[in-house]
Scaffold this motif. Structure first.
Motif, PDB file in Angstrom:
ATOM      1  N   VAL A  89      90.220 -78.520 -43.889  1.00  0.00           N
ATOM      2  CA  VAL A  89      89.498 -77.332 -43.982  1.00  0.00           C
ATOM      3  C   VAL A  89      90.484 -75.944 -44.393  1.00  0.00           C
ATOM      4  O   VAL A  89      89.731 -75.263 -45.187  1.00  0.00           O
ATOM      5  CB  VAL A  89      89.354 -77.118 -42.411  1.00  0.00           C
ATOM      6  N   THR A 104      86.241 -83.865 -40.549  1.00  0.00           N
ATOM      7  CA  THR A 104      87.174 -83.159 -41.484  1.00  0.00           C
ATOM      8  C   THR A 104      88.596 -82.627 -40.759  1.00  0.00           C
ATOM      9  O   THR A 104      88.642 -82.177 -39.421  1.00  0.00           O
ATOM     10  CB  THR A 104      86.616 -82.027 -41.978  1.00  0.00           C
ATOM     11  N   LEU A 111      82.229 -79.079 -47.229  1.00  0.00           N
ATOM     12  CA  LEU A 111      82.734 -77.846 -46.155  1.00  0.00           C
ATOM     13  C   LEU A 111      81.396 -76.860 -46.256  1.00  0.00           C
ATOM     14  O   LEU A 111      80.880 -76.761 -47.153  1.00  0.00           O
ATOM     15  CB  LEU A 111      84.100 -77.345 -46.164  1.00  0.00           C
ATOM     16  N   GLY A 136      84.398 -76.997 -41.004  1.00  0.00           N
ATOM     17  CA  GLY A 136      84.118 -78.450 -40.929  1.00  0.00           C
ATOM     18  C   GLY A 136      83.854 -78.717 -39.729  1.00  0.00           C
ATOM     19  O   GLY A 136      83.088 -78.123 -38.871  1.00  0.00           O
TER      20      GLY A 136
END
Length: 234
Positions: free
Chosen positions: A209, A204, A119, A200
């Motif tokens: 996240v 994702t 991330l 993200g």
């Protein structure tokens, strides 16, 4: 500004439909001298060692999370192929040099978590924030001075950015996309109060996240103490 629980934060929900997703919070009262530097370095060393095996150009190019950020940039018609997400820039640095830049205690920890999670993470010194922060489309009227740059750069309209504004002057981009933050709000070893970004993309899940956010805030509190104030969940 005086950091506090009434901090003004706004996430433009229209961005979610285009693939921007994030968890955001404040960390207040952090003490970056609380943990011995060698303990932080040991933690970061361990993370870097663990990701070296996937710091290979072909694996980076095919990874769905890094590719998700590249696709996100295409959605906003970002005009350069070399404008990688912060997380991809980090692992490309490891691929080339075998390590990440060591900047300071708090920055090193969030960069390590970015390597772990893929991330894009960021932290901004609240003492330098003039008003609230909005995640929204840019108009082109904002000011932007990238960290490390000698001069401000023009802002391209129609991108998303993290924007500081108090209504008394031109709003200022403190992070362009999830790529590069501003000189104004960079974290130094003296920083105590920060705005945290864990972003993200469409590849994702919200759970991923949020888990990245919780991993980050847990480590920051472990090393530096402070109070976490949640602003927005993915």
């Amino acid at each position: 500004m005086a950091a506090g629980k009434e901090f003004d934060f706004h996430f433009d929900e229209a961005l979610r439909k285009r693939g921007v997703t994030g968890a955001y919070s404040l960390l207040l009262g952090a003490d970056q001298g609380r943990t011995p530097p060698e303990e932080i370095s040991s933690f970061v060393d361990g993370v870097v060692a663990g990701v070296r095996q996937r710091a290979v150009r072909d694996l980076i190019a095919s990874d769905p999370v890094y590719a998700g950020f590249r696709e996100l940039h295409k959605t906003f018609e970002v005009p350069t192929r070399k404008l990688f997400s912060a997380s991809e820039t980090l692992i490309r640095y490891v691929e080339k040099r075998g390590d990440i830049p060591r900047i300071g205690p708090l920055v090193d920890v969030y960069n390590a978590v970015s390597l772990e999670t893929k991330l894009s993470l960021g932290a901004h010194d609240l003492a330098a924030v003039a008003g609230g922060i909005s995640v929204r489309l840019t108009t082109g009227a904002e000011r932007y001075h990238p960290v490390g740059a000698a001069e401000p750069e023009p802002v391209r309209p129609g991108e998303y950015g993290y924007i500081d504004g108090d209504g008394t002057g031109s709003p200022e981009v403190i992070c362009r996309l999830e790529v590069r933050q501003s000189e104004k709000t960079k974290v130094t070893p003296a920083t105590r109060d920060v705005f945290l970004i864990v972003q993200g993309n469409a590849a994702t899940s919200p759970a991923d996240v949020q888990a990245g956010h919780d991993r980050l805030t847990g480590l920051l509190q472990r090393f530096f103490g402070g109070e976490v104030v949640s602003l927005h969940r993915p």
